[in-house]
Scaffold this active site. Structure first.
Site, short mmCIF file in Angstrom:
data_model
loop_
_atom_site.label_atom_id
_atom_site.label_comp_id
_atom_site.label_asym_id
_atom_site.label_seq_id
_atom_site.Cartn_x
_atom_site.Cartn_y
_atom_site.Cartn_z
N ASP A 18 0.79 -1.25 0.00
CA ASP A 18 0.00 0.00 0.00
C ASP A 18 0.82 1.30 0.00
O ASP A 18 0.50 2.23 0.75
CB ASP A 18 -0.95 0.01 1.21
CG ASP A 18 -1.99 -1.10 1.17
OD1 ASP A 18 -1.98 -1.89 0.23
OD2 ASP A 18 -2.83 -1.16 2.09
N LYS A 116 -6.97 -4.97 -2.98
CA LYS A 116 -7.73 -5.46 -1.83
C LYS A 116 -8.65 -4.37 -1.33
O LYS A 116 -8.45 -3.19 -1.65
CB LYS A 116 -6.80 -5.97 -0.74
CG LYS A 116 -5.84 -4.89 -0.27
CD LYS A 116 -4.86 -5.45 0.73
CE LYS A 116 -4.01 -4.35 1.29
NZ LYS A 116 -4.75 -3.32 2.03
N CYS A 161 -2.00 -2.76 7.67
CA CYS A 161 -1.90 -3.69 6.54
C CYS A 161 -0.61 -4.50 6.55
O CYS A 161 -0.63 -5.68 6.20
CB CYS A 161 -2.12 -2.94 5.23
SG CYS A 161 -3.84 -2.39 5.09
C1 VGL Z 1 -4.69 0.63 5.70
C2 VGL Z 1 -6.31 1.44 7.09
C3 VGL Z 1 -7.25 1.33 6.10
C4 VGL Z 1 -3.26 0.26 5.51
C5 VGL Z 1 -5.63 0.51 4.69
O1 VGL Z 1 -2.78 0.19 4.35
O2 VGL Z 1 -2.57 0.03 6.54
N1 VGL Z 1 -5.04 1.10 6.89
N2 VGL Z 1 -6.90 0.87 4.89
#
Ligand code: VGL
Ligand code: ZN
Length: 213
Positions: A18, A116, A161
C-alpha cells in the site's frame, strides 16, 4: 536482528504494501513520514527477482469509511458482521489519485499487483485474507506456486496492513522478515507498539535494509 545475508533470488520475495498517495504526505489517511519508505523500497526492489505489490482499492461507499455510517467519525470502532472494524476517512477510492501508487515508487518490476478492499461490504487489511480472516485474496497461492519460502515485508502501515499481512504470511507457513526502515505506522492509541510485539511473538523477524542488501 538478522545476520547479514544475501537475498535468495529464487525463494525470497519482496512484498510492498500500500505505498499509495493517500497513505503518504498530504493523503487522506496520511501515515507520519510515510514517503520516507519510497527510496528505501526502490533500492530493495532491484535486489529481488520476485516483487509483489498490494494496492488498497475501495469503492466510493466502502463499509470501512466513517462517511458510510451516519454519526460516525474516523477512528471510531464499530461491530461489523465479521468482527470489530475501525472506521477511516475516505481513502484509496478506486480510480482516484489517492489510490494511485506513490509517483516515485518503482512499480514496473512487480510481477503481481494484488488489489484489496474492493468488496464494498468488507475491509481487507491483509494482503492474504479479507477482514473476515477467511476470504483469500489469492496472493498465498501465487507465492506458493512461484516457490517462495521467505517474504520481506515493506510499506504502509506497519500497524495495520503490514501487520496483518505479516501474521497471515506466518500462518501460511512463510518465513517473514519485516524491514523496519522500509515501513511506517499510523500509531493510533498504541497500535504500533502492540503490532510490533505481536509480530515478534508470531515469529516475524526484523531487519534493516542495509543488512540485507
Ligand atoms: C490501511 C487502514 C485502512 C493500511 C488501509 O494500508 O494500513 N489502513 N486501509
Ligand atoms: Zn483501506
Amino acid at each position: 536482528m538478522m545476520k547479514r545475508s544475501q537475498v535468495d533470488r529464487t525463494r525470497d520475495a519482496l512484498l510492498v504494501v500500500d505505498v499509495q498517495y493517500d497513505f503518504c504526505s498530504g493523503g487522506a489517511l496520511e501515515v507520519p513520514d510515510g514517503d520516507a519508505v519510497v527510496p528505501v523500497i526502490n533500492s530493495l526492489i532491484t535486489h529481488f527477482r520476485h516483487v509483489f505489490l498490494t494496492q488498497d482499492a475501495h469503492p466510493t461507499d466502502h463499509f470501512s469509511f466513517a462517511s458510510s455510517h451516519e454519526g460516525r467519525e474516523p477512528f471510531d470502532v464499530i461491530d461489523a458482521p465479521y468482527g470489530k472494524q475501525t472506521l477511516w476517512p475516505d481513502h484509496c477510492v478506486q480510480g482516484t489519485r489517492g489510490a494511485a501508487f506513490h509517483p516515485l515508487l518503482l512499480t514496473h518490476p512487480a510481477r503481481l499487483i494484488v488489489r484489496k478492499g474492493t468488496n464494498r461490504d468488507i475491509d481487507s487489511y491483509s494482503a492474504f485474507f479479507e477482514n473476515d480472516r477467511h476470504t483469500p485474496t489469492g496472493l498465498g497461492g501465487a507465492l506458493k506456486e512461484t516457490g517462495i519460502r521467505r517474504l520481506f515485508l515493506t510499506g504502509l502501515a506497519t500497524d495495520f496492513c503490514v501487520f496483518y499481512s505479516a501474521m497471515d504470511a506466518r500462518k501460511l507457513g512463510f518465513d517473514v522478515a519485516l524491514i523496519e526502515d522500509a515501513c511506517r505506522g499510523i500509531d493510533h492509541e498504541g497500535s504500533l507498539e502492540s503490532a510490533l510485539a505481536e509480530m515478534q511473538k508470531g515469529g516475524v523477524t526484523t531487519a534493516r535494509s542495509k543488512h540485507i542488501l
